[in-house]
Design a protein around this motif. Structure first.
Motif, PDB file in Angstrom:
ATOM      1  N   THR A   1       0.828  -1.209   0.000  1.00 33.65           N
ATOM      2  CA  THR A   1       0.000   0.000   0.000  1.00 33.65           C
ATOM      3  C   THR A   1       0.852   1.245   0.000  1.00 33.65           C
ATOM      4  OG1 THR A   1      -1.220  -1.330   1.610  1.00 33.65           O
ATOM      5  CG2 THR A   1      -2.186   0.760   0.965  1.00 33.65           C
ATOM      6  N   ASP A   2       1.873   1.211   0.827  1.00 33.28           N
ATOM      7  CA  ASP A   2       2.778   2.365   0.865  1.00 33.28           C
ATOM      8  C   ASP A   2       3.382   2.633  -0.503  1.00 33.28           C
ATOM      9  OD1 ASP A   2       4.186   1.808   4.178  1.00 33.28           O
ATOM     10  OD2 ASP A   2       2.463   3.004   3.493  1.00 33.28           O
ATOM     11  N   THR A   3       3.830   1.575  -1.095  1.00 30.93           N
ATOM     12  CA  THR A   3       4.473   1.731  -2.388  1.00 30.93           C
ATOM     13  C   THR A   3       3.503   2.305  -3.411  1.00 30.93           C
ATOM     14  OG1 THR A   3       5.654  -0.315  -1.837  1.00 30.93           O
ATOM     15  CG2 THR A   3       5.950   0.559  -4.046  1.00 30.93           C
ATOM     16  N   VAL A   4       2.309   1.780  -3.365  1.00 28.51           N
ATOM     17  CA  VAL A   4       1.341   2.269  -4.354  1.00 28.51           C
ATOM     18  C   VAL A   4       1.099   3.757  -4.177  1.00 28.51           C
ATOM     19  CG1 VAL A   4      -1.049   2.111  -5.099  1.00 28.51           C
ATOM     20  CG2 VAL A   4       0.250   0.038  -4.680  1.00 28.51           C
ATOM     21  N   PHE A   5       0.966   4.159  -2.952  1.00 31.75           N
ATOM     22  CA  PHE A   5       0.753   5.586  -2.715  1.00 31.75           C
ATOM     23  C   PHE A   5       1.925   6.414  -3.195  1.00 31.75           C
ATOM     24  CE2 PHE A   5      -3.211   6.164  -1.012  1.00 31.75           C
ATOM     25  CZ  PHE A   5      -3.520   5.263  -0.013  1.00 31.75           C
ATOM     26  N   HIS A   6       3.051   5.918  -2.822  1.00 35.15           N
ATOM     27  CA  HIS A   6       4.264   6.625  -3.182  1.00 35.15           C
ATOM     28  C   HIS A   6       4.383   6.772  -4.694  1.00 35.15           C
ATOM     29  CE1 HIS A   6       8.624   7.256  -1.611  1.00 35.15           C
ATOM     30  NE2 HIS A   6       8.381   8.029  -2.650  1.00 35.15           N
ATOM     31  N   VAL A   7       4.165   5.655  -5.355  1.00 38.66           N
ATOM     32  CA  VAL A   7       4.280   5.653  -6.813  1.00 38.66           C
ATOM     33  C   VAL A   7       3.249   6.573  -7.435  1.00 38.66           C
ATOM     34  CG1 VAL A   7       3.902   4.211  -8.846  1.00 38.66           C
ATOM     35  CG2 VAL A   7       5.334   3.371  -7.000  1.00 38.66           C
ATOM     36  N   ALA A   8       2.034   6.488  -6.917  1.00 36.51           N
ATOM     37  CA  ALA A   8       0.974   7.299  -7.502  1.00 36.51           C
ATOM     38  C   ALA A   8       1.305   8.776  -7.370  1.00 36.51           C
ATOM     39  CB  ALA A   8      -0.340   6.970  -6.816  1.00 36.51           C
ATOM     40  N   ARG A   9       1.799   9.122  -6.196  1.00 33.26           N
ATOM     41  CA  ARG A   9       2.148  10.515  -5.979  1.00 33.26           C
ATOM     42  C   ARG A   9       3.223  10.960  -6.962  1.00 33.26           C
ATOM     43  NH1 ARG A   9       2.762  10.411  -0.634  1.00 33.26           N
ATOM     44  NH2 ARG A   9       5.011  10.104  -0.763  1.00 33.26           N
ATOM     45  N   GLN A  10       4.213  10.101  -7.094  1.00 36.76           N
ATOM     46  CA  GLN A  10       5.315  10.450  -7.967  1.00 36.76           C
ATOM     47  C   GLN A  10       4.854  10.550  -9.430  1.00 36.76           C
ATOM     48  OE1 GLN A  10       8.600  11.028  -6.867  1.00 36.76           O
ATOM     49  NE2 GLN A  10       8.773  11.798  -8.952  1.00 36.76           N
ATOM     50  N   LEU A  11       4.068   9.589  -9.805  1.00 33.92           N
ATOM     51  CA  LEU A  11       3.662   9.548 -11.202  1.00 33.92           C
ATOM     52  C   LEU A  11       2.789  10.744 -11.568  1.00 33.92           C
ATOM     53  CD1 LEU A  11       2.787   5.775 -11.819  1.00 33.92           C
ATOM     54  CD2 LEU A  11       4.784   7.029 -12.563  1.00 33.92           C
ATOM     55  N   SER A  12       1.986  11.171 -10.627  1.00 35.99           N
ATOM     56  CA  SER A  12       1.108  12.289 -10.974  1.00 35.99           C
ATOM     57  C   SER A  12       1.859  13.597 -11.013  1.00 35.99           C
ATOM     58  CB  SER A  12      -0.060  12.358  -9.997  1.00 35.99           C
ATOM     59  OG  SER A  12       0.455  12.363  -8.673  1.00 35.99           O
ATOM     60  N   GLN A  13       2.970  13.634 -10.336  1.00 34.47           N
ATOM     61  CA  GLN A  13       3.689  14.906 -10.265  1.00 34.47           C
ATOM     62  C   GLN A  13       4.640  15.097 -11.432  1.00 34.47           C
ATOM     63  OE1 GLN A  13       5.561  14.693  -6.500  1.00 34.47           O
ATOM     64  NE2 GLN A  13       3.726  15.212  -5.352  1.00 34.47           N
ATOM     65  N   THR A  14       5.365  14.057 -11.750  1.00 35.93           N
ATOM     66  CA  THR A  14       6.398  14.242 -12.780  1.00 35.93           C
ATOM     67  C   THR A  14       5.841  13.912 -14.161  1.00 35.93           C
ATOM     68  OG1 THR A  14       7.108  12.019 -12.302  1.00 35.93           O
ATOM     69  CG2 THR A  14       8.372  13.802 -11.334  1.00 35.93           C
ATOM     70  N   THR A  15       6.478  14.497 -15.127  1.00 38.38           N
ATOM     71  CA  THR A  15       6.122  14.124 -16.498  1.00 38.38           C
ATOM     72  C   THR A  15       6.730  12.764 -16.789  1.00 38.38           C
ATOM     73  OG1 THR A  15       8.045  15.394 -17.182  1.00 38.38           O
ATOM     74  CG2 THR A  15       5.895  16.425 -17.451  1.00 38.38           C
ATOM     75  N   LEU A  16       5.941  11.979 -17.421  1.00 35.77           N
ATOM     76  CA  LEU A  16       6.381  10.617 -17.657  1.00 35.77           C
ATOM     77  C   LEU A  16       6.791  10.427 -19.113  1.00 35.77           C
ATOM     78  CD1 LEU A  16       3.405   8.908 -15.833  1.00 35.77           C
ATOM     79  CD2 LEU A  16       5.679   9.310 -14.905  1.00 35.77           C
ATOM     80  N   VAL A  17       7.668   9.502 -19.286  1.00 33.52           N
ATOM     81  CA  VAL A  17       7.999   9.125 -20.665  1.00 33.52           C
ATOM     82  C   VAL A  17       7.061   7.993 -21.072  1.00 33.52           C
ATOM     83  CG1 VAL A  17      10.411   9.744 -20.416  1.00 33.52           C
ATOM     84  CG2 VAL A  17       9.689   7.427 -19.913  1.00 33.52           C
ATOM     85  N   GLU A  18       7.081   7.738 -22.301  1.00 34.70           N
ATOM     86  CA  GLU A  18       6.209   6.680 -22.796  1.00 34.70           C
ATOM     87  C   GLU A  18       6.808   5.321 -22.459  1.00 34.70           C
ATOM     88  OE1 GLU A  18       5.384   7.043 -26.900  1.00 34.70           O
ATOM     89  OE2 GLU A  18       4.473   5.067 -27.054  1.00 34.70           O
ATOM     90  N   PRO A  19       6.052   4.484 -21.810  1.00 34.76           N
ATOM     91  CA  PRO A  19       6.626   3.182 -21.462  1.00 34.76           C
ATOM     92  C   PRO A  19       6.560   2.233 -22.649  1.00 34.76           C
ATOM     93  CG  PRO A  19       4.391   3.305 -20.675  1.00 34.76           C
ATOM     94  CD  PRO A  19       4.675   4.616 -21.338  1.00 34.76           C
ATOM     95  N   LEU A  20       7.232   1.141 -22.495  1.00 36.00           N
ATOM     96  CA  LEU A  20       7.212   0.158 -23.567  1.00 36.00           C
ATOM     97  C   LEU A  20       5.848  -0.507 -23.653  1.00 36.00           C
ATOM     98  CD1 LEU A  20      10.656  -1.406 -22.813  1.00 36.00           C
ATOM     99  CD2 LEU A  20      10.074  -0.133 -24.851  1.00 36.00           C
ATOM    100  N   LEU A  21       5.272  -0.715 -22.484  1.00 33.94           N
ATOM    101  CA  LEU A  21       3.970  -1.360 -22.475  1.00 33.94           C
ATOM    102  C   LEU A  21       3.229  -0.840 -21.276  1.00 33.94           C
ATOM    103  CD1 LEU A  21       2.210  -3.542 -23.776  1.00 33.94           C
ATOM    104  CD2 LEU A  21       3.114  -5.134 -22.103  1.00 33.94           C
TER     105      LEU A  21
END
Lengths: 133, 684
Positions: free
Chosen positions: B628-648
């Motif tokens: 759960t912690d990880t998911v929150f952490h990741v979600a926060r990070q992903l929403s904040q930074t611009t992401l590159v296009e993933p492979l899949l």
């Protein structure tokens, strides 16, 4: 008829006009007369064609025997399509002059590029730092 | 051409004075008549070769053959050679005596390119054609000397070594062998354009042996005499086994002379050179009008059919408007075709001719599909099939002649030229160290590629083989090789990095190799690699200049999909942990890297799948919290930074986020992810 399906063979190309690109950049056009197992070629009534931009010039050379390893590619010339091209034929002297000019221009641009890169503190990586040779 | 010029000059100026020491054995009037004789000898030679061919082809006795074109010239030859010393009368010692005469004629300038043996003919002529092949070894050895001698002409001292050649057991052995292994006569519809000189060796002995020898070294085409006779038998296989011997039907230029010593001859025919003998054995299944070369003994029936069709095709009349059109004769063309066919024979076509086999399999698969769908196609795409053949004996790439300063490069069709020996120069520059280490790792990887290819090959074979024992053996083989690969790859240590596998992962080839190896590894091993990759992700991402990391993605994805929950959690934890030397987390860095982001997504997707599935999980203590912690952490990070296009982009990611996060965050996240990919993140 290809006796060996799935393979490439020059047997079918004999006695036909071909364009041969050599490793040193020369373009030869001649009738392919004979081959051997190394794809050494015998070209007849050969002409060396120099292309600069949209112009080209032919230097008649006669018979060429080309060692197979020096051939980049060769292909049959379609005699119907050979002459209606956008390219303009000029004399030999003119094309050689054009070639020289082009060569000089290229060297100049290379020099400038290198200088610009150096000024910015970058460097073109040398081949030995790259992977996978 | 130095050697050849010299005798010519001496021939012109002082024909017999300087050359043979026993010039007194010569008759004086031999001079003028020899000029005529030379031409006649040439003609006679040609005719004789025709006869030899006829004999071999039709099995006719020369004496009984009505067509004996060589009769007249032979007679003339007999006439003009009458004044020559009679070697038959003088017993073998001194064996040199016939040689002066024959070596005399090669000294004539101009037309002669082939040191032939004129003396032999009159002898044979006298003995009668039928006895031509009585004892070629004896007769021909005598003739052999002149040519060899002539090639070594400039030195006067060459006589003793010449004699020793002929006593050389190897050469005589070859002659004997070739005599015994006579090729049976074939039908007149014989395709092959050329007689092998090795076959003719059985007839002619060392004259051809010698010259062949010298020429074969330069890959020079040889011709026995002026106009090329296309009706020669040819066995390409034999050529292959002559070091550097390639015969082509064109007229040869005289090669630059090499310092030939008897020892070289010996090497050519000695124990370590590929023997021509095996290829003399008459093939048991000779196609009508077509002799298959080599120990294979036959071509594939389809080949035979193709070639026979070619044979039966009527002779193409020369194109009238092109006077040069038939420079290359049909026989020559067929010779090359045969040569190329032989080159295609292999023991393991899937290995040797991988691309063609793959291509053909795909074509067939497509056809099979079409067959199922539509109507049956009448004809299949033509397939090249060649019979399996044992590989030719390995050749010796380098021949070292005693007393020479260098090495002589022997070239064959399998290796046309051997480059100079590249010695690894050891430099002590510090920059060079890194480079050198990289090179070492690279060379290890490249060597291991062969093992990997064997593994893949064995795996493929395992699927097709039916025998259980064979299968088991293959599996053991595979396992052994995989272990070897695994151990070798983990040990390569670049810059004392301490971490296993890193050095090979930093090199693009290593990445692709690991990607191909992963499917074969045991679950523990593959898990280990996954954790190594995850831990060292920052380093790998930063040093991935070629952007080769994505090649690992499919294999790692497969590994991830098999992960258990706790293993997954362990890996995910790495992402959120702060790195030792910077304040970033792997997470932040991964957002900017295609591969890193894809890896993250894959892990999350797997977690989601495990959680939403009904399979019982065995989570360790604290796993769910970490998750759960990880998911929150990741979600926060992903929403904040611009992401590159993933492979899949896995489809269940947003479902995952929906469960844990509020709507607004999810929406933001969705936008962010979608803007990167351009696709909808999920259809929910």
């Amino acid at each position: 008829m290809n006796y060996m399906p799935g393979t490439a063979s020059l047997i079918e190309d004999i006695d036909k006009k071909h364009l041969v690109l050599l490793r040193d950049g020369r373009t030869l056009i001649g009738i392919l007369r004979s081959i051997d197992q190394f794809a050494n070629l015998v070209l007849h009534q050969t002409v060396e064609r120099i292309h600069v931009g949209k112009k080209f010039g032919d230097i008649p050379r006669g018979i060429f025997v080309v060692r197979g390893e020096n051939v980049v590619l060769l292909g049959e010339v379609d005699l119907d399509k050979e002459y209606d091209q956008i390219l303009q034929r000029v004399s030999i002297e003119e094309i050689l002059e054009e070639q020289r000019t082009e060569q000089q221009a290229k060297q100049e641009s290379e020099r400038l590029k290198l200088q610009a890169v150096k000024e910015r503190g970058l460097s073109i990586p040398k081949a030995d730092t790259l992977d996978d040779f | 051409m130095g050697d050849s010029e010299h005798p010519e000059k001496t021939g012109e100026s002082v024909p017999d004075a300087s050359w043979p020491e026993n010039g007194d054995q010569w008759s004086d009037k031999g001079e003028e008549e020899d000029d005529e004789c030379e031409l006649l000898q040439e003609m006679a030679e040609e005719d004789e070769e025709i006869d030899l061919y006829n004999e071999e082809t039709f099995g006719l006795d020369e004496a009984t053959s009505g067509d004996n074109p060589a009769a007249d010239p032979m007679d003339l030859l007999l006439l003009c050679s009458d004044n020559s010393p009679t070697p038959q009368s003088s017993p073998p010692p001194p064996p040199i005596s016939p040689s002066p005469h024959s070596s005399h004629s090669p000294s004539r300038p101009g037309s002669r390119v082939w040191p032939h043996t004129p003396t032999g003919r009159p002898q044979r002529g006298r003995a009668g054609r039928g006895q031509l092949f009585d004892d070629p070894a004896v007769v021909k050895t005598v003739e052999g000397r002149p040519s060899l001698k002539w090639m070594m002409a400039p030195q006067k001292s060459s006589r003793p070594p010449v004699a020793s050649i002929l006593q050389d057991q190897a050469i005589v052995g070859v002659i004997d062998r070739s005599r015994h292994g006579r090729v049976p006569p074939v039908s007149p519809n014989f395709l092959s354009p050329m007689r092998p000189f090795s076959t003719s060796r059985g007839r002619r002995g060392p004259p051809f042996v010698g010259s062949f020898n010298q020429r074969c070294h330069y890959q020079n085409p040889m011709v026995p005499c002026s106009p090329f006779r296309p009706q020669r038998l040819f066995s390409p296989q034999q050529q292959y086994n002559q070091p550097g011997g390639f015969l082509s039907p064109s007229r040869p230029p005289l090669s630059t002379p090499m310092p030939h010593t008897p020892k070289l001859m010996h090497l050519q025919f000695g124990t370590d050179s590929p023997r021509p003998a095996p290829f003399y054995s008459p093939s048991t299944n000779i196609m009508q009008g077509f002799r298959a070369p080599g120990p294979v003994a036959q071509f594939h029936p389809q080949h035979k059919r193709l070639l026979s069709q070619r044979q039966q095709r009527p002779h193409r009349k020369p194109v009238s408007w092109d006077p040069y059109s038939q420079i290359m004769t049909d026989k020559e063309k067929e010779w090359i075709i045969r040569l190329q066919m032989i080159q295609l024979q292999s023991k393991n076509p899937h290995l040797d001719d991988y691309y063609y086999q793959e291509y053909y399999q795909r074509i067939e698969a497509k056809l099979a599909e079409e067959e199922i769908l539509g109507d049956r196609l009448k004809k299949e795409p033509p397939k090249l099939t060649t019979p399996y053949v044992t590989k030719a004996l390995s050749y010796i790439p380098v021949v070292h002649i005693e007393g020479s300063l260098g090495q002589v490069a022997v070239s064959t069709c399998f290796s046309p030229r051997r480059a100079i020996d590249a010695v690894h120069a050891n430099t002590s520059d510090e920059h060079r160290d890194t480079r050198r280490q990289r090179l070492e790792v690279l060379s290890t990887i490249e060597k291991l590629y062969i093992v990997l290819l064997e593994v893949e090959e064995a795996n493929k074979m395992k699927a097709t083989v039916s025998d259980k024992d064979e299968e088991r053996r293959l599996m053991q083989n595979i396992k052994r090789k995989v272990d070897q690969l695994y151990n070798e790859l983990r040990c390569t240590n670049l810059l004392d990095s301490g971490e296993e596998f890193i050095s090979c992962l930093l090199i693009s080839k290593g990445k692709s190799m690991l990607a191909r190896l992963l499917p074969f590894l045991s679950p523990d091993a593959s898990l280990h690699i996954l954790s190594v990759v995850t831990k060292n992700l920052p380093v790998l991402m930063s040093k991935d200049t070629d952007e080769a990391l994505p090649v690992l993605y499919p294999s790692l994805r497969a590994v991830i999909d098999r992960l258990a929950f706790s293993q997954l959690i362990r890996n995910l934890k790495e992402f959120t942990a702060t790195l030792p030397d910077s304040k970033d987390t792997r997470l932040t860095l991964a957002c900017q890297n295609k591969f890193g982001l894809s890896l993250l997504y894959a892990l999350l997707s797997q977690g989601e799948r495990l959680l939403s599935s009904d399979l019982p999980m065995e989570p360790s203590i604290g796993d769910f919290e970490t998750w759960t912690d990880t998911v929150f952490h990741v979600a926060r990070q992903l929403s904040q930074t611009t992401l590159v296009e993933p492979l899949l982009l896995p489809s269940n990611l947003l479902t995952l986020f929906c469960r844990y996060l509020d709507k607004r965050t999810v929406h933001q996240l969705k936008n962010n992810m979608e803007s990167a990919t351009g696709y909808l993140a999920v259809a929910s």
